[in-house]
Design a protein around this motif. Structure first.
Motif, mmCIF file in Angstrom:
data_model
loop_
_atom_site.group_PDB
_atom_site.id
_atom_site.type_symbol
_atom_site.label_atom_id
_atom_site.label_comp_id
_atom_site.label_asym_id
_atom_site.label_seq_id
_atom_site.Cartn_x
_atom_site.Cartn_y
_atom_site.Cartn_z
ATOM 1 N N GLU A 131 -7.086 14.846 -15.676
ATOM 2 C CA GLU A 131 -7.189 13.396 -15.501
ATOM 3 C C GLU A 131 -8.644 12.949 -15.613
ATOM 4 N N ALA A 132 -9.574 13.754 -15.080
ATOM 5 C CA ALA A 132 -10.992 13.421 -15.189
ATOM 6 C C ALA A 132 -11.452 13.523 -16.649
ATOM 7 N N ARG A 133 -10.996 14.537 -17.351
ATOM 8 C CA ARG A 133 -11.394 14.731 -18.751
ATOM 9 C C ARG A 133 -10.851 13.625 -19.652
ATOM 10 N N PHE A 134 -9.584 13.243 -19.447
ATOM 11 C CA PHE A 134 -8.953 12.250 -20.307
ATOM 12 C C PHE A 134 -9.082 10.827 -19.764
ATOM 13 N N LYS A 135 -9.655 10.701 -18.575
ATOM 14 C CA LYS A 135 -9.861 9.393 -17.941
ATOM 15 C C LYS A 135 -8.576 8.571 -17.910
ATOM 16 N N ALA A 136 -7.513 9.224 -17.488
ATOM 17 C CA ALA A 136 -6.206 8.568 -17.397
ATOM 18 C C ALA A 136 -5.337 9.307 -16.392
ATOM 19 N N LYS A 137 -4.374 8.602 -15.848
ATOM 20 C CA LYS A 137 -3.364 9.216 -14.990
ATOM 21 C C LYS A 137 -2.412 9.984 -15.887
ATOM 22 N N LEU A 138 -1.974 11.151 -15.429
ATOM 23 C CA LEU A 138 -1.092 11.990 -16.235
ATOM 24 C C LEU A 138 0.282 12.117 -15.605
ATOM 25 N N SER A 139 1.278 12.112 -16.451
ATOM 26 C CA SER A 139 2.646 12.456 -16.064
ATOM 27 C C SER A 139 2.864 13.875 -16.596
ATOM 28 N N VAL A 140 2.882 14.845 -15.696
ATOM 29 C CA VAL A 140 2.844 16.252 -16.077
ATOM 30 C C VAL A 140 4.233 16.882 -16.038
ATOM 31 N N SER A 141 4.548 17.625 -17.100
ATOM 32 C CA SER A 141 5.738 18.476 -17.089
ATOM 33 C C SER A 141 5.252 19.906 -17.322
ATOM 34 N N VAL A 142 5.827 20.834 -16.580
ATOM 35 C CA VAL A 142 5.383 22.227 -16.622
ATOM 36 C C VAL A 142 6.550 23.117 -17.022
ATOM 37 N N SER A 143 6.272 24.073 -17.906
ATOM 38 C CA SER A 143 7.272 25.071 -18.264
ATOM 39 C C SER A 143 6.576 26.426 -18.330
#
Length: 178
Positions: A131-143
């Motif tokens: 989030e710090a690198r992309f300067k955005a909130k993330l909606s994360v999915s993990v597999s």
């Protein structure tokens, strides 16, 4: 599938405008999740395709099965979908709505594939760094993909970060061939 997305697009946009106007993006998103789940059920598909079931009965049945509280706009939305025979594209409507909602809220989708399951602390740290690198909130999915051998691959939009052992081995092999 592409045809369903084309059909779903104006309905998703209409739902978004209704939700945004009411300041209810979250409740609409939750309602569309429930509706899409119900519309995907084989028994509900049978009811949707039953010509003997009138529009009002189908709406009453559908809203009852979906459950939760529906406001008047959401009920009207269901009626419009039924009248236009579009209940079957609810999963696509939901997906397009979520994309539009995320764009509006500045949220990016992130897909993390790990060689091993990530514990909550590691996932939280990784998410915060991204989030710090992309300067955005993330909606994360993990597999999990054991073929990575170790590490992770991360896809955010068009950006791919390959920090996997498999990726590093492939890079080494390519370097040795050259």
């Amino acid at each position: 599938m592409a045809e369903n997305v084309t059909i779903a697009r104006p309905y998703a946009e209409a739902a978004f405008k209704l939700a945004e106007g009411a300041g209810a993006l979250g409740p609409w998103s939750e309602a569309l999740d429930r509706m899409a789940f119900a519309a995907s059920d084989e028994r509900m598909k049978t009811c949707i395709n039953d010509p003997k079931l009138g529009a009002d009965k189908l709406a009453e049945l559908f809203i009852g099965i979906v459950g939760g509280s529906f406001d008047d706009a959401q009920k009207n939305f269901v009626h419009v979908l039924i009248e236009n025979e579009r209940l079957q594209v609810l999963p696509e409507i939901r997906d397009l709505f979520v994309v539009r909602k995320n764009e509006h809220e500045g949220v990016l989708d992130a897909e993390i594939v790990s060689a091993f399951p990530l514990d909550d602390a590691a996932l939280k740290t990784l998410t915060e760094q991204l989030e710090a690198r992309f300067k955005a909130k993330l909606s994360v999915s993990v597999s999990v993909d054991p073929e990575l051998i170790g590490g992770v691959t991360i896809t955010i939009g068009d950006d791919v970060i390959d920090a996997s052992v498999r990726g590093k081995l492939a890079n080494m092999a390519a370097a040795l061939k050259n």
